[in-house]
Every structure is written in C-alpha cells, then in structure tokens.
Design a protein around this motif. Structure first.
Motif, PDB file in Angstrom:
ATOM      1  N   TRP A 141      83.045  60.158  66.668  1.00 51.35           N
ATOM      2  CA  TRP A 141      84.265  60.426  65.905  1.00 51.35           C
ATOM      3  C   TRP A 141      83.991  60.400  64.405  1.00 51.35           C
ATOM      4  O   TRP A 141      84.440  61.286  63.670  1.00 51.35           O
ATOM      5  N   ASN A 142      83.239  59.410  63.956  1.00 49.56           N
ATOM      6  CA  ASN A 142      82.948  59.296  62.521  1.00 49.56           C
ATOM      7  C   ASN A 142      82.105  60.461  62.014  1.00 49.56           C
ATOM      8  O   ASN A 142      82.274  60.908  60.876  1.00 49.56           O
ATOM      9  N   SER A 143      81.179  60.946  62.857  1.00 49.43           N
ATOM     10  CA  SER A 143      80.356  62.104  62.471  1.00 49.43           C
ATOM     11  C   SER A 143      81.227  63.334  62.262  1.00 49.43           C
ATOM     12  O   SER A 143      81.032  64.099  61.308  1.00 49.43           O
ATOM     13  N   MET A 144      82.196  63.530  63.151  1.00 46.84           N
ATOM     14  CA  MET A 144      83.108  64.670  63.024  1.00 46.84           C
ATOM     15  C   MET A 144      83.968  64.540  61.765  1.00 46.84           C
ATOM     16  O   MET A 144      84.114  65.507  60.999  1.00 46.84           O
ATOM     17  N   ILE A 145      84.514  63.365  61.544  1.00 50.59           N
ATOM     18  CA  ILE A 145      85.359  63.163  60.363  1.00 50.59           C
ATOM     19  C   ILE A 145      84.540  63.326  59.085  1.00 50.59           C
ATOM     20  O   ILE A 145      84.985  63.966  58.124  1.00 50.59           O
ATOM     21  N   ASN A 146      83.331  62.799  59.084  1.00 50.38           N
ATOM     22  CA  ASN A 146      82.458  62.924  57.919  1.00 50.38           C
ATOM     23  C   ASN A 146      82.170  64.393  57.608  1.00 50.38           C
ATOM     24  O   ASN A 146      82.193  64.818  56.445  1.00 50.38           O
ATOM     25  N   GLY A 147      81.902  65.191  58.651  1.00 46.78           N
ATOM     26  CA  GLY A 147      81.646  66.620  58.465  1.00 46.78           C
ATOM     27  C   GLY A 147      82.858  67.345  57.912  1.00 46.78           C
ATOM     28  O   GLY A 147      82.733  68.181  57.001  1.00 46.78           O
ATOM     29  N   LEU A 148      84.033  67.052  58.442  1.00 43.82           N
ATOM     30  CA  LEU A 148      85.268  67.693  57.974  1.00 43.82           C
ATOM     31  C   LEU A 148      85.578  67.297  56.533  1.00 43.82           C
ATOM     32  O   LEU A 148      86.026  68.128  55.731  1.00 43.82           O
ATOM     33  N   VAL A 149      85.322  66.037  56.200  1.00 50.37           N
ATOM     34  CA  VAL A 149      85.542  65.557  54.830  1.00 50.37           C
ATOM     35  C   VAL A 149      84.627  66.284  53.856  1.00 50.37           C
ATOM     36  O   VAL A 149      85.055  66.708  52.771  1.00 50.37           O
ATOM     37  N   LYS A 150      83.365  66.452  54.237  1.00 45.44           N
ATOM     38  CA  LYS A 150      82.395  67.106  53.355  1.00 45.44           C
ATOM     39  C   LYS A 150      82.773  68.546  53.041  1.00 45.44           C
ATOM     40  O   LYS A 150      82.485  69.049  51.957  1.00 45.44           O
ATOM     41  N   CYS A 151      83.387  69.234  54.014  1.00 39.31           N
ATOM     42  CA  CYS A 151      83.786  70.624  53.747  1.00 39.31           C
ATOM     43  C   CYS A 151      85.235  70.712  53.257  1.00 39.31           C
ATOM     44  O   CYS A 151      85.803  71.803  53.147  1.00 39.31           O
ATOM     45  N   GLY A 152      85.845  69.570  52.949  1.00 33.70           N
ATOM     46  CA  GLY A 152      87.163  69.546  52.333  1.00 33.70           C
ATOM     47  C   GLY A 152      88.320  69.839  53.261  1.00 33.70           C
ATOM     48  O   GLY A 152      89.444  70.069  52.807  1.00 33.70           O
ATOM     49  N   ASN A 153      88.061  69.800  54.575  1.00 32.85           N
ATOM     50  CA  ASN A 153      89.113  70.102  55.555  1.00 32.85           C
ATOM     51  C   ASN A 153      89.822  68.803  55.959  1.00 32.85           C
ATOM     52  O   ASN A 153      89.637  68.280  57.054  1.00 32.85           O
ATOM     53  N   MET A 154      90.648  68.310  55.051  1.00 29.59           N
ATOM     54  CA  MET A 154      91.306  67.021  55.294  1.00 29.59           C
ATOM     55  C   MET A 154      92.435  67.122  56.316  1.00 29.59           C
ATOM     56  O   MET A 154      92.808  66.131  56.938  1.00 29.59           O
ATOM     57  N   GLU A 155      92.972  68.312  56.503  1.00 33.62           N
ATOM     58  CA  GLU A 155      94.043  68.489  57.493  1.00 33.62           C
ATOM     59  C   GLU A 155      93.521  68.187  58.898  1.00 33.62           C
ATOM     60  O   GLU A 155      94.116  67.414  59.656  1.00 33.62           O
ATOM     61  N   ASP A 156      92.356  68.804  59.248  1.00 34.53           N
ATOM     62  CA  ASP A 156      91.752  68.547  60.560  1.00 34.53           C
ATOM     63  C   ASP A 156      91.199  67.127  60.649  1.00 34.53           C
ATOM     64  O   ASP A 156      91.229  66.504  61.715  1.00 34.53           O
ATOM     65  N   ALA A 157      90.677  66.638  59.514  1.00 36.66           N
ATOM     66  CA  ALA A 157      90.151  65.266  59.496  1.00 36.66           C
ATOM     67  C   ALA A 157      91.270  64.269  59.788  1.00 36.66           C
ATOM     68  O   ALA A 157      91.083  63.322  60.559  1.00 36.66           O
ATOM     69  N   GLN A 158      92.433  64.497  59.185  1.00 40.25           N
ATOM     70  CA  GLN A 158      93.581  63.613  59.402  1.00 40.25           C
ATOM     71  C   GLN A 158      94.051  63.670  60.853  1.00 40.25           C
ATOM     72  O   GLN A 158      94.358  62.635  61.465  1.00 40.25           O
TER      73      GLN A 158
END
Length: 647
Positions: free
Chosen positions: A258-275
């Motif tokens: 889960w953290n790997s996925m959130i970290n990847g989404l955060v890095k590409c600025g996709n906070m909507e999917d990260a949230q």
C-alpha cells in the motif's frame, strides 16, 4: 557501579552467575570491571567460560559487549590450538559475523585469511559472511577472489552461496556478471529471482526487471517480489498504471504494498488517487501519513497536509519533519518553527539531523538571527555533528541572517570539511559582497587540494562579479577548464557575462557569448542587455533586445530593459514605441518588491501598493521624512526601501 552490589559475595560462583553479571553490562567501564575480576580469579582461563562469553555476547546490541567478545576470542582462542576450535568454525563464524554485519566489515576478510593461514576449517557460512562484507564495502575484486576459492573447493554449486555472489555483484554495480551467474545456476529460488529483480530496479533497468518478473515461476513469487516490482514501475514516468495493475493482481498485500502505491502516486502528483487509496487502507503507519503530508505540501496544499497531521493520534519525528518541510517549501517558515517549538516543549520525540536542517532553512529564509543563535546552541548541547549537511546549513543560515562572522567561525571549527562546506562559505561571502575574501578562500581550496565542483565556481564567479573583480573571475574560469578539466555549464557562462557586463566591458561580453561552444539562453542575453542599459551602450544593447524579443515575445522584462535604456539616453520616441508594443501585446511590467523584517515579522511591499494594514501610518511617516529633509525626494506614491532590508 555494576559490581558494588556483588563485592561482598565470593567469586567462586558458578559460570552462569558470571554470565548473568556480564549481561548487565552496558558500558566499557562495566565490562572492564568484570574482565579484571575474571583475570584475577583465574576464571578467564576456563575454555568453557570464554566460549560461552563469545557466543553469548557476539550478537549483543551493546558495542562494549561485542568488543569484549572479540577481545576474548582473539586472546584466548584464535591463536591457541584447541582441537574443537580448529575443526569447527562455529566460534570463528560468530565473531566474523560481528564484523560482516556490524562495525569494521573489512576485518571479516582478515579473519578468513587467518583461518586459511592457521588451517582452521571453514564452511559455506564462513564464506557467505565474507561475501556479505565485500558487498557492504563494494570490494568486487576481493569478492571475485572468494568466488575463485568457491570454485576451487567445489562450493560453487551451493544455492546459498550462489545467491550471495549474485547479491555481491549487484551491490557492486556489476549487473552483467550477476546475470551471467544467475543464468548459469542449475537451481534457483525466491531469493535468486528477488535479488536479480531488485538489482535491475536499483539500476533503473525496469524493463529487464519486468521481463524477469514475468518469467519467474508463480510459486517463487512472494510479497517481496510483488512489492519490489510495484516500486520499480512507480519509478517510470507513466508507470503507475502498470503498478496499479500489479497491485490488483497481488494474491496478498501488506503495508509495504500500500505504501509503495501511495508513494508512487504522490511522486507523480496524483493526490486524488492517493487519497482514495489512503482511505481504503486496512492499516496505516507513520510512513503512510508522511507520504500523504509530503504529497499535499508539494502541491502547495499545506492546509490539507496540516489537516492530516492534526488527525494523527501518534506521530514520530519523520511525520513532524514532513510537515515542517512542507511549510518551509511553501514559505510558511514561522509555522515550521512553531512545530519545532512544540517538539521541544513536548519532549517525547527527539529531533534528528533532518529536523535541524529544516529548522535552519526556515530561520535562514526568515532572517531571524536570534533564533539562529538559539538553534546553534541546541545543536551544540545535543552534540550534533557539523561534519555533514548540518554544518553546511549552519554556515548558510548565519550568512543569510547577516552574520558572516559567525558563519566563518563555524566554517573554521569544522575539521574535515567537504566541498559543500567550502561552497556554503564562499556563497555566504558572495552575498555579502566580500568578493576578495571569497576569491582568497577559493585559492585556499586550491592550495589544500580540495576538489571544487560546479557550485564552487558559480559561487566564486558570482562573488567576483558583485565585487567588480574581472581579473580574478577570469583566473577562476581558467582554473576550472585547464586545471580541473571541467566543462563549464550555462550558469558559469552566465556568471562570466555578468562579470564583464558589470565592469562595463560590454563589447567583450558580447564577444564572449559569440565564442561560447553552446548557444546562449535568454538569461545570458538578458544579463548582457542589463549591462548595456547600465552602461548606456545602445549599439550592443538594441540588437540584443530585439534578439530577446524574438526568442520570447511574451517576456516583459526584455521590453522594460530596452525602454529603460532608451529613457536613460533621452530617446523618448523610442520609449513610446516600446511601451506601445507592450500595450498591443497586453504585457505588463512585473512590479518591484521590497521586504522589511520588523520584530520577527516580514512585511512585503510592491510599487504603488496600498494593501498593507498600516499603509496610512507608513505614508504619513514617509511624508514626515520628506518635509524634514530637503535632500530626500518626496515619495507620496512610492515605497521606500531596497530589494531586501532587515531592521
């Protein structure tokens, strides 16, 4: 004192009691007391006791006990011929592991040499420990020698040792060797595949990692494999779709997934999917929260980051650092310092190096010298090392807060200075206009054979430019190319144009640009145009301005510089034409801005700005100045101040 409670007891106690006493040792002093008593009572001659000491304390988390185990081994076992020690490497391996997995890993190689020299038997575990040490130290040649020894002793086909060798070559950056060895393996397991996939990902070879992942038998794939591949896809520019597919395919997920996925989404600025993913998580940890806070802060949504931060029931220093860094990145430095003050008052969390770097950056931006002095005292009291980035940050903070003297004192106090320390000090001298001191410090670097980098030259060339030191600037540029064989970057060429332009050598600056091996960018041309305006050189300036307008017709600064140059020469018709051109293209001049710090608060003023809450009092005071001193020009509609000043 550890032995105080036991001094009245007879020392002819059992060996078990002695071991129990040793387990209570936490410091070298405690260990020395026990060691002294073992010697005086003769217990140290007991082979059984020394063996138990080595086995019991070689894996201790307390370094004094590990050192004692090593000392006992080398004094009473390594050079004494005990048949069981010669035939069974178990004791040797226990001590060797303290080196290969702990301090001084190079000593593991020394121990193997000693075993070979003394004819002590060794096993595959002994060799794996040496390979581990080689991996940690990046000693590929020594690792190859051990590889040769494995082949000679017919250990090469052992799967455990083959995996160690693959790991060694990957850690040392020899991916090709690792793959050759992997391909020749008659049998592989999860460790073999995971090591190879992880090695590819760390080298940025995501395609090869993906290919191997899809060839890997399903029964060998475990959580490590899936998580590793997700983190690999997350490195790719458009890899999150692939990571998401893999995430959905996973038979099991853990917190790392889960953290790997959130970290990847955060890095590409996709906070909507990260949230959305964050809200679905069955369990979170501080890494999860830190990633989310960091992601919102990078997008400038500090309020959302703070909302998450406030929701946390338990925080660690990593999360606090993430929130503080988010504030600093977005210019909310006072808020960052507020969190740090809360940490100090609370006392439950211990600030680390990263905390201090963020705090010093905040203070440097605010220019709060008093807070800087307090943090410096805190750093000294808590024995933080200034040898790394913290020393650099402290020098930078003092320089930006106006205390170049304190910056120099810090610089001089650091024994093993890195190039970053030199850069920070030269940069600090440069921003204070102390070009001669900056140049002398650079020449001292040369005398001490400290290898400069690109930042060094940008700093010293800037210093020379602001101080009008043309000759010294040319010397630095020449040393860069001829002595250090460095290829100048665009910033270095820009600094040289600035040096020549500020000194009024406008023609020479233009010639320098024309002879550059790379095409000059708009920044360099604008520096030349600025010099032409300052020195009223219309012959060079006019064609430069027209070239800049051709490069970017929407940048108002080129028009403004050209207009000001015409105005300085009294060419008002030309000024009108430029202004008309700006009006037709709907371009506006970016207003000038001043910052003034008063009692810890930074006030910002723009030209003709009346938005400040105390604007009436400010203009009234300025009017008082203008009427009381005939030499001061009335400034009813202008803000008085420089680009930046500190009260």
């Amino acid at each position: 004192m550890l032995l105080c409670a036991n001094l009245n007891q007879p020392w002819n106690t059992t060996l078990q009691t002695t071991l129990l006493l040793l387990r209570k040792c936490k410091t070298s002093y405690d260990v020395d007391q026990i060691h002294a008593r073992l010697i005086t009572t003769g217990f140290i001659k007991s082979h059984t006791l020394t063996t138990k000491i080595i086995l019991a304390f070689s894996a201790s988390p307390f370094s004094p006990l590990v050192d004692f185990a090593r000392c006992v081994f080398f004094k009473y076992h390594a050079f004494v011929s005990h048949e069981e020690d010669m035939e069974d490497p178990f004791l040797w391996n226990a001590v060797m592991k303290t080196y290969s997995h702990g301090r001084d890993p190079e000593q593991a190689l020394v121990m193997l040499c000693l075993m070979l020299e003394r004819g002590v038997s060794f096993d595959k575990f002994s060799l794996s420990l040496v390979l581990k040490a080689c991996s940690r130290l990046g000693l590929v040649k020594e690792g190859m020698q051990v590889h040769g020894l494995l082949r000679k002793l017919n250990f090469e086909s052992d799967l455990f040792l083959q995996n160690c060798l693959v790991s060694l070559y990957l850690r040392c950056g020899f991916v090709g060797y690792a793959r050759q060895l992997f391909d020749r393996m008659s049998r592989r397991d999860s460790v073999s595949y995971n090591s190879m996939i992880d090695g590819y990902i760390k080298m940025g070879m995501i395609d090869l990692a993906s290919e191997l992942f899809h060839c890997m038998p399903m029964e060998y794939k475990n959580l490590i494999t899936w998580n590793c591949m997700i983190s690999g896809y997350a490195q790719l520019e458009n890899g999150m779709d692939l990571a998401a597919e893999l995430f959905q395919e996973m038979p099991l997920r853990d917190l790392i997934s889960w953290n790997s996925m959130i970290n990847g989404l955060v890095k590409c600025g996709n906070m909507e999917d990260a949230q959305a993913l964050f809200e679905k998580m069955p369990k979170t940890d501080v890494v999860t929260w830190a990633n989310m806070i960091n992601g919102y802060a990078k997008l400038g949504k500090v309020d959302l980051a703070r909302r998450l931060f406030d929701k946390m029931l338990e925080r660690d220093i990593v999360v606090c650092n993430a929130m503080m860094a988010g504030y600093v990145q977005n210019g909310y430095c006072a808020e960052a310092l507020e969190i740090f003050s809360h940490l100090q008052r609370d006392g439950n969390l211990q600030p680390d190096n990263a905390t201090m770097l963020i705090v010093l950056s905040a203070i440097a931006q605010l220019g709060h010298i008093d807070k800087g002095l307090a943090i410096h005292q805190y750093v000294e009291e808590n024995k933080f090392s200034l040898g790394g980035r913290l020393g650099v940050a402290l020098i930078d903070m003092y320089s930006k807060c106006g205390s170049v003297k304190n910056a120099m004192l810090i610089f001089e106090s650091i024994e093993n200075k890195s190039v970053d320390h030199w850069n920070a000090m030269i940069g600090g001298l440069a921003i204070h206009g102390l070009g001669e001191f900056a140049f002398n410090l650079f020449m001292k670097m040369e005398r001490l054979s400290v290898e400069p980098d690109n930042i060094t030259y940008i700093s010293v060339l800037n210093a020379c430019g602001h101080a009008g030191m043309v000759k010294e600037g040319l010397i630095c540029f020449d040393i860069m190319r001829r002595v250090h064989k460095m290829v100048p970057k665009m910033q270095h060429y820009g600094c040289m144009v600035d040096i020549l332009g500020r000194a009024g050598l406008v023609t020479e600056a233009r010639k320098f640009i024309e002879e550059m091996p790379v095409e000059a960018n708009d920044v360099i041309w604008r520096a030349l145009l600025s010099a032409c305006k300052n020195h009223e050189n219309i012959d060079v300036g006019e064609p430069v301005a027209k070239h800049l307008i051709t490069l970017d017709s929407n940048d108002s600064s080129s028009y403004v510089l050209l207009s000001n140059m015409y105005a300085g020469l009294g060419l008002w018709n030309a000024v009108s034409k430029v202004r008309m051109m700006m009006k037709e293209r709907n371009l506006k001049k970016i207003p000038g801005c001043s910052w003034i710090e008063l009692e810890g608060t930074v006030h910002e003023f723009f030209v003709q700005d009346r938005s400040h809450p105390q604007v009436v009092e400010i203009y009234s005071l300025l009017d008082t100045f203008s009427t009381s001193n005939s030499e001061v020009t009335p400034c009813r509609h202008r803000v008085w101040g420089g680009t930046s000043s500190q009260l």
